[in-house]
Design a protein around this motif. Structure first.
Motif, PDB file in Angstrom:
ATOM      1  N   SER A 181      40.279  67.122   6.932  1.00 20.17           N
ATOM      2  CA  SER A 181      39.009  67.729   7.673  1.00 20.17           C
ATOM      3  C   SER A 181      38.069  66.601   7.993  1.00 20.17           C
ATOM      4  O   SER A 181      38.066  65.674   7.249  1.00 20.17           O
ATOM      5  CB  SER A 181      38.440  68.959   7.207  1.00 20.17           C
ATOM      6  N   THR A 202      40.948  67.107   2.465  1.00 18.55           N
ATOM      7  CA  THR A 202      41.475  68.330   3.111  1.00 18.55           C
ATOM      8  C   THR A 202      42.068  68.174   4.563  1.00 18.55           C
ATOM      9  O   THR A 202      42.519  68.966   5.187  1.00 18.55           O
ATOM     10  CB  THR A 202      40.206  69.364   3.238  1.00 18.55           C
ATOM     11  N   ARG A 247      39.964  78.611   5.007  1.00 18.63           N
ATOM     12  CA  ARG A 247      40.103  77.380   5.527  1.00 18.63           C
ATOM     13  C   ARG A 247      40.463  76.463   4.509  1.00 18.63           C
ATOM     14  O   ARG A 247      40.187  76.558   3.314  1.00 18.63           O
ATOM     15  CB  ARG A 247      38.812  76.673   6.020  1.00 18.63           C
ATOM     16  N   PRO A 248      41.250  75.300   4.826  1.00 16.71           N
ATOM     17  CA  PRO A 248      41.879  74.399   3.816  1.00 16.71           C
ATOM     18  C   PRO A 248      40.651  73.684   3.143  1.00 16.71           C
ATOM     19  O   PRO A 248      40.750  73.358   1.810  1.00 16.71           O
ATOM     20  CB  PRO A 248      42.535  73.256   4.756  1.00 16.71           C
ATOM     21  N   GLU A 249      39.322  73.629   3.783  1.00 18.37           N
ATOM     22  CA  GLU A 249      38.227  73.028   3.092  1.00 18.37           C
ATOM     23  C   GLU A 249      37.898  74.055   1.885  1.00 18.37           C
ATOM     24  O   GLU A 249      36.931  73.721   1.424  1.00 18.37           O
ATOM     25  CB  GLU A 249      37.244  72.951   4.187  1.00 18.37           C
TER      26      GLU A 249
END
Lengths: 553, 518
Positions: free
Chosen positions: B340, B338, B467-469
């Motif tokens: 992150s 991701t 969130r992308p996560e």
């Protein structure tokens, strides 16, 4: 959200400008902060839990200076070498392996400053440090000890010092058992054979992390320089907390010096206030925000949020992130800060143009039809809680309890299980309305839950309908005619009634409702034994059906 | 006991047989059958008339001097909601002191409050009682209040009386031991009791009434036109009695939908009109869907025992989404693909498999996104969530959340604000403002407030972009905006309800009177 108290004048002093309260409120509302109340000089603020660096006036002022354009871009915190050394003994590895620290000099101990630093420590403990389990902070008068410290795991009976707020020397066990802080936080280290202990080369004890400091390093009005000890189980968090504490102290005018941490094989200088970096793709940021910001705008906006900026290409920037920012995990976190700097009040709300056709769940449509019919039949709709007591749905009803979902940590016995049928809740409703004119015809459409081992959640929700008729005189027919009328009008097919026995109902006046052989409900007259337990003085006829089973296509 | 004669005989000679109506005759003859006296319940049972019909007939008879009505008023006492909850949970002062004891005998006021689950607004009163009853000593250190207690507080006279009344449901005040008088007035002053009156009526024939021979009663004036009168043509020979056309009729209560449920239907209608599809998930949920997929770290405070309800049995469920579990685990541990940093801890499947009552309908959004990956997506869920709280006027352990998500190429933050604004105005909520917020699963995050004419700015919804996560492990490659609002607060504003318990009201008369207008 954490709340904190900040002096209005102190905050204006730190910002370096007189801020009218209206403007201050507005600015704080548009960052991750909010004014709860203002009485006299005291502001009560709420801060979102992702920003531990805003848990003190110093941090908030730093942010405000940026947003107001008084001072933008990265703050350059200078650190100098010092004689402070912390030797980390191997014995600490299993209890609380990491430590960071700092020496901060030339501090002026005003009331406002002392309040803020104590509050920052306390709020960090409560939130980011997870109630001291992950990280804890000790603050010490630097003049009271030598600057060669040892951080080691020591057997509780070998520990001996006078803790802060106590009058006599105690060993580790005594401290955990008989001091207030020991009783509150002792459990964090109690199960270990050794407890963490920070002491100087004269064996004076600074602290027993994460419980309590020693009395020797107590901070007094005469103190001018501080030693910080930050210990914990997660090195990254330990360093962030140290960075937040030190940068706030420097914002107050302190001069920060490095503590060298000496592990078995390596040396680490803390705090490390050098910023870290992340790239920001401009078209990504613009797509997320629905804006068309140019590189120049993006970099000046991010500087207002106290970032440093280095251009990379037409479409990309390197963002230099201050060491006190513990919340930047992903590029998206920078995009949010960009939106904050731009102003949530200036983002022009707009509706997306995506044509979709709305649709409801079938059970919603069915429930609506059923409710219409029940109302037509003269019933009043009641809404009970899904949470109830085993007493109500099982014991009082003489009904089985194996399929009931029980809560492990209920706060009240009245709400300690989930209902698996609706009739008991409706009976309890009737028992509250004995003085209200009869007939009392009531119904409820709602969720019930029961254990079902074959689903991944080991339970299933069911949408049920229950209806009760209650009057001075009723017969089985009174409830039966309502059920028949409902099912006929709702268009249910293939259902039939079968004689059955059920302890909640009168024998011979109870039937199970089946659809192609599958049990889908029950109808009958409630047994007077049950009515007596609910203290209902009039007879009750009731039915309950599982809507999805009855109306299965 | 207070017994009064309510109506005096009016000896103005108005009584003529011809003016007696059907119901009046029936009541008169029924009382006669009972000898000379009967009470209302007996008359209602015997005549089969409704209580209002009997009451009207009786009043008419009494005005004519044919009967006397005797009323007996009983003063009754019952507990109000707060009284009931204290009877069950204990008085707040005892609970606070016992909380202090369980914290080791001394605790700051904040710790004690949090341990005892009392609500902040009653604390000043509770401290007053602690002082008065000398249950604990209160002292101030460094501006913080501390409580110090030495012994467990057992149920005192106040609490025992509460329990007694609670067990009985209602009691007649004169039945209570006179020594309880002081206790009662104390409880009354604490606003834990409700007093009300019940009236028993007894009807006695006057000598005039007794002399009337009901069977002689015949009249040329007819009250009810019948089918027989019409078909036989007899109607030509009779006079139809005039009615008092403005006299209030007996109350009838229609079958009626619940106002709160109808407000939910209203919200649903708006969302359908906006093109949203409804979804739902299990109330007993795996922590995985409630927290882990939402990128809430396993040591996040919201996952602690005092912030979510856990299940006694069965304790754990089964994770049947292997690939997703693997991606979520890696995202938490190191960010996976991701981009992150991840949370950087060792993720445990065992924790993710624990069962709980869902605390947020966002769990439903996650389940929906796991099985709907084609853009555009518009989903809503209007359903229950649960969080540990003690039920009182402002708090509830279960409440309804309205969750919505919109996903598709080109969806952005401004769209989220646009949706919230449109939704608020369609619900008639008016002015709206936005501020930055924080939720572990959205970034950017938004909180929005609506202006209430009386309450000022009220928090209305928490929202943001996933969130992308959250999205990447679900294999969603377009942005998704999401919002979740506390629906009960909204309903309370719209329906004019001040006490959250009234949403699940147990008062039938209140439900009968509550209008369906807002």
């Amino acid at each position: 959200m954490p709340t904190l108290n900040v002096g209005y004048n102190d905050l204006c002093g730190l910002v370096g400008r007189e801020l009218p309260i209206g403007l201050l409120k507005e600015k704080l509302f548009l960052m991750k902060c909010e004014v709860d109340s203002l009485s006299g000089d005291e502001l009560v603020l709420e801060v979102t839990s992702d920003r531990p660096d805003l848990l003190c006036a110093e941090g908030i002022a730093r942010e405000l200076r940026g947003l107001l354009g008084i001072e933008t871009g990265l703050v350059n915190y200078k650190l100098t070498k010092s004689d402070l050394k912390i030797y980390v003994d191997r014995s600490i590895t299993k209890v609380r392996p990491y430590i960071a620290g700092a020496l901060v000099k030339k501090l002026e101990f005003t009331d406002a400053f002392v309040k803020q630093i104590m509050q920052l420590q306390e709020k960090l403990h409560l939130t980011y440090c997870r109630n001291r389990t992950k990280v804890s902070v000790g603050i010490h008068d630097a003049e009271t000890i030598t600057h060669k410290l040892t951080y080691a795991g020591v057997r509780p009976e070998k520990i001996r010092f006078t803790p802060l707020d106590e009058t006599r020397e105690m060993n580790g066990n005594e401290i955990l058992e008989s001091t207030p802080k020991g009783r509150e936080y002792g459990w964090i280290i109690k199960s270990f054979p050794v407890y963490p202990l920070l002491s100087d080369s004269d064996a004076k004890v600074l602290s027993l992390p994460p419980i309590i400091n020693g009395i020797v390093t107590k901070v007094t009005p005469e103190t001018t320089s501080l030693i910080l000890d930050v210990t914990g189980t997660d090195m990254k968090l330990v360093n962030f907390v140290n960075n937040i504490m030190v940068s706030s102290l420097v914002e107050r005018g302190g001069i920060a010096e490095i503590a060298t941490i000496i592990y078995n094989r390596k040396k680490i200088d803390t705090p490390d206030l050098s910023p870290y970096r992340r790239n920001l793709n401009l078209s990504y940021a613009n797509e997320v925000l629905g804006l068309d910001l140019k590189p120049g705008q993006v970099s000046s906006l991010l500087k207002k949020m106290r970032y440093g900026i280095k251009p990379r290409s037409k479409n990309s920037l390197t963002v230099i992130i201050p060491a006190y920012r513990a919340d930047i995990m992903h590029e998206i976190d920078l995009v949010e800060d960009l939106a904050i700097a731009y102003g949530y009040d200036k983002l022009n709300p707009t509706m997306p143009m995506s044509a979709t056709i709305g649709s409801e769940r079938n059970i919603t449509k069915l429930t609506r039809k059923i409710r219409d019919l029940m109302v037509g039949l003269g019933f009043i709709e009641v809404l009970n809680y899904v949470m109830t007591s085993e007493n109500t749905i099982s014991y009082k009803m003489d009904a089985p309890s194996e399929k009931i979902v029980k809560i492990a940590n209920p706060l009240s016995i009245d709400f300690s299980v989930l209902r698996n049928w609706l009739i008991p809740g409706l009976l309890s409703f009737l028992s509250f309305n004995k003085h209200v004119p009869y007939p009392q015809n009531i119904f409820e459409c709602g969720e019930t839950v029961e254990i079902n081992e074959i689903t991944p959640t080991k339970t299933i929700n069911q949408r049920k309908l229950a209806a009760l008729v209650c009057n001075h005189k009723i017969s089985y027919e009174d409830i039966q005619s309502n059920l028949y009328s409902l099912l006929r009008n709702a268009g249910a097919n293939g259902w039939s009634l079968h004689r059955t026995e059920h302890s909640s109902f009168i024998k011979g006046r109870v039937a199970s409702i089946k659809v192609s052989g599958v049990e889908a409900g029950i109808i009958g007259e409630i047994h007077p034994r049950i009515l007596e337990r609910f203290e209902i003085e009039n007879p009750v006829g009731a039915f309950e059906i599982d809507l999805e089973k009855i109306f299965r296509k | 006991m207070l017994s009064i004669q309510m109506c005096h005989v009016r000896n103005d000679g108005l009584t003529t047989m011809s003016e007696l109506r059907q119901n009046e005759i029936q009541v008169l003859s029924t009382v006669k059958e009972f000898g000379r006296k009967a009470n209302m319940t007996e008359i209602i049972d015997k005549t089969g008339l409704t209580d209002t019909a009997v009451m009207r007939a009786t009043l008419a008879l009494s005005e004519r001097g044919l009967v006397e009505i005797y009323e007996t008023r009983n003063d009754l006492i019952r507990l109000n909601q707060e009284g009931i909850s204290y009877a069950q949970l204990g008085l707040p002062e005892s609970r606070l002191v016992n909380a202090v004891l369980s914290l080791g005998g001394e605790a700051s006021i904040d710790e004690a409050i949090s341990k005892s689950h009392l609500s902040d607004d009653i604390i000043p009163i509770v401290l007053g009682w602690i002082n008065k009853k000398r249950l604990a000593s209160i002292h101030k250190r460094k501006g913080i209040l501390y409580l110090q207690a030495t012994s467990k507080v057992e149920a005192d006279e106040d609490e025992q009386t509460l329990r007694l009344i609670c067990d009985k449901g209602e009691v007649r005040s004169e039945d209570l031991n006179p020594s309880l008088k002081n206790t009662l007035s104390r409880l009354k002053n604490r606003n834990l009791l409700e007093t009300y009156q019940k009236v028993d009526r007894e009807i006695e024939l006057t000598s005039e009434g007794f002399q009337i021979d009901v069977s002689d009663y015949q009249s040329t004036a007819i009250t009810a036109l019948t089918s027989e009168l019409i078909t036989s043509g007899e109607w030509k020979n009779i006079t139809l009695r005039e009615y008092d056309i403005s006299a209030s009729p007996p109350s009838i209560y229609p079958g009626k939908k619940n106002a709160y449920f109808e407000f939910m239907e209203e919200a649903r209608r708006i969302l359908l009109a906006m093109g949203f599809t409804e979804s739902e998930g299990p109330l007993v949920e795996l922590e995985f869907w409630n927290f882990d997929v939402l990128y809430q770290a396993q040591d996040h405070p919201a996952r602690e025992i005092h912030d979510s309800y856990h299940i006694e049995h069965p304790k754990s469920g089964v994770l049947d989404v292997r690939d997703l579990v693997k991606r979520v685990k890696e995202t938490h541990e190191n960010g996976w693909k991701t981009d992150s940093t991840g949370w950087g801890y060792k993720w445990s499947k065992k924790i993710a498999e624990r069962l709980m009552l869902r605390t947020q309908t966002t769990a439903v959004s996650m389940r929906y996104l796991a099985s709907h990956k084609v853009s555009p997506i518009k989903m809503f869920c209007l359903s229950k969530v649960f969080r540990p709280d003690v039920l009182d006027a402002k708090h509830s352990m279960e409440f309804t959340q309205l969750e919505g998500i919109v996903g598709g190429k080109g969806i952005n933050l401004r769209h989220l604000l646009g949706f919230l604004k449109t939704f608020a105005s369609t619900l008639g909520l008016g002015e709206i403002k936005f501020k930055p917020g924080y939720f572990p699963f959205t970034e950017p995050s938004v909180e929005s407030f609506v202006k209430h004419p009386k309450l000022g700015w009220v928090e209305f919804v928490g929202a943001g972009m996933f969130r992308p996560e959250v999205l990447k492990p679900l294999d969603i490659d377009f942005p998704v905006i999401a919002w979740g609002m506390g629906f009960d607060r909204l309903a309370m504003i719209a329906l004019g309800i001040d006490d959250i318990r009234d949403i699940h009201s147990r008062k039938l008369d209140w439900l009968r009177e509550k209008t369906l207008m807002w």
